[in-house]
Design a protein around this motif. Structure first.
Motif, PDB file in Angstrom:
ATOM      1  N   ARG A 241      -4.528   6.566   2.116  1.00  0.00           N
ATOM      2  CA  ARG A 241      -3.765   5.127   1.895  1.00  0.00           C
ATOM      3  C   ARG A 241      -4.448   4.246   0.711  1.00  0.00           C
ATOM      4  NH1 ARG A 241      -1.311   1.442   6.403  1.00  0.00           N
ATOM      5  NH2 ARG A 241      -0.488   3.471   7.046  1.00  0.00           N
TER       6      ARG A 241
ATOM      7  N   TYR B 247       3.919   0.877   2.306  1.00  0.00           N
ATOM      8  CA  TYR B 247       3.751  -0.261   3.492  1.00  0.00           C
ATOM      9  C   TYR B 247       3.468  -1.533   3.184  1.00  0.00           C
ATOM     10  CZ  TYR B 247       3.049   4.240   6.265  1.00  0.00           C
ATOM     11  OH  TYR B 247       3.275   5.366   6.880  1.00  0.00           O
TER      12      TYR B 247
ATOM     13  N   TYR C 203       0.901  -1.142  -0.126  1.00  0.00           N
ATOM     14  CA  TYR C 203      -0.063   0.016  -0.024  1.00  0.00           C
ATOM     15  C   TYR C 203       0.902   1.264   0.018  1.00  0.00           C
ATOM     16  CZ  TYR C 203      -4.104  -2.853   1.372  1.00  0.00           C
ATOM     17  OH  TYR C 203      -5.081  -3.944   1.178  1.00  0.00           O
ATOM     18  N   ARG C 204       0.371   2.395  -0.230  1.00  0.00           N
ATOM     19  CA  ARG C 204       1.183   3.537  -0.366  1.00  0.00           C
ATOM     20  C   ARG C 204       0.017   4.755   0.319  1.00  0.00           C
ATOM     21  NH1 ARG C 204       2.024   4.636  -6.761  1.00  0.00           N
ATOM     22  NH2 ARG C 204       0.155   5.364  -7.303  1.00  0.00           N
ATOM     23  N   HIS C 205       0.782   5.762   0.806  1.00  0.00           N
ATOM     24  CA  HIS C 205       0.064   6.683   1.342  1.00  0.00           C
ATOM     25  C   HIS C 205       1.146   7.944   1.085  1.00  0.00           C
ATOM     26  CE1 HIS C 205      -1.708   8.738   5.226  1.00  0.00           C
ATOM     27  NE2 HIS C 205      -2.312   9.330   4.223  1.00  0.00           N
TER      28      HIS C 205
END
Length: 121
Positions: free
Chosen positions: A45, A94, A37-39
């Motif tokens: 997110r 993440y 995942y990315r934020h």
């Protein structure tokens, strides 16, 4: 205890490549899905890619054709190969894994601490 440790983030120019790794360690009976995942600042997110214990993959539309997720089950490790990076890929990435710790415990989700990816335009 279960830990997910990410590595491979950094600063890269647009069009460049990075490879993220995430290794799961600790008391692990089986790992089901693993993913990334990315934020990004000011955004929610989002799922980048995930991979089941088999071969089923799922990618965000924005990364299809550029990112590739893979895993080494013997090493409890998931990778994210990122090619043709764009400025909009800048985010904290993440690792996530659905892990069963013993044969009698239910599956639970675990997260890594995150690794920064910065793409300069």
């Amino acid at each position: 205890q279960v830990q997910l440790v990410e590595s491979g983030g950094g600063l890269v120019q647009a069009g460049g490549t990075l490879r993220l790794s995430c290794a799961a360690s600790g008391s692990i009976f089986r790992i089901n899905a693993m993913g990334w995942y990315r934020h990004a600042p000011g955004k929610q997110r989002e799922l980048v890619a995930d991979l089941t214990s088999g071969v089923t993959t799922n990618y965000a539309d924005s990364v299809k054709g550029r990112f590739t997720i893979s895993r080494d089950n013997a090493k409890n490790t998931v990778y994210l190969q990122m090619n043709s990076l764009k400025a909009e890929d800048t985010a904290v990435y993440y690792c996530n894994a659905d892990i069963i710790r013993t044969w009698i415990t239910p599956v639970a989700g675990y997260w890594g601490q995150g690794t920064q990816v910065t793409v300069s335009s």
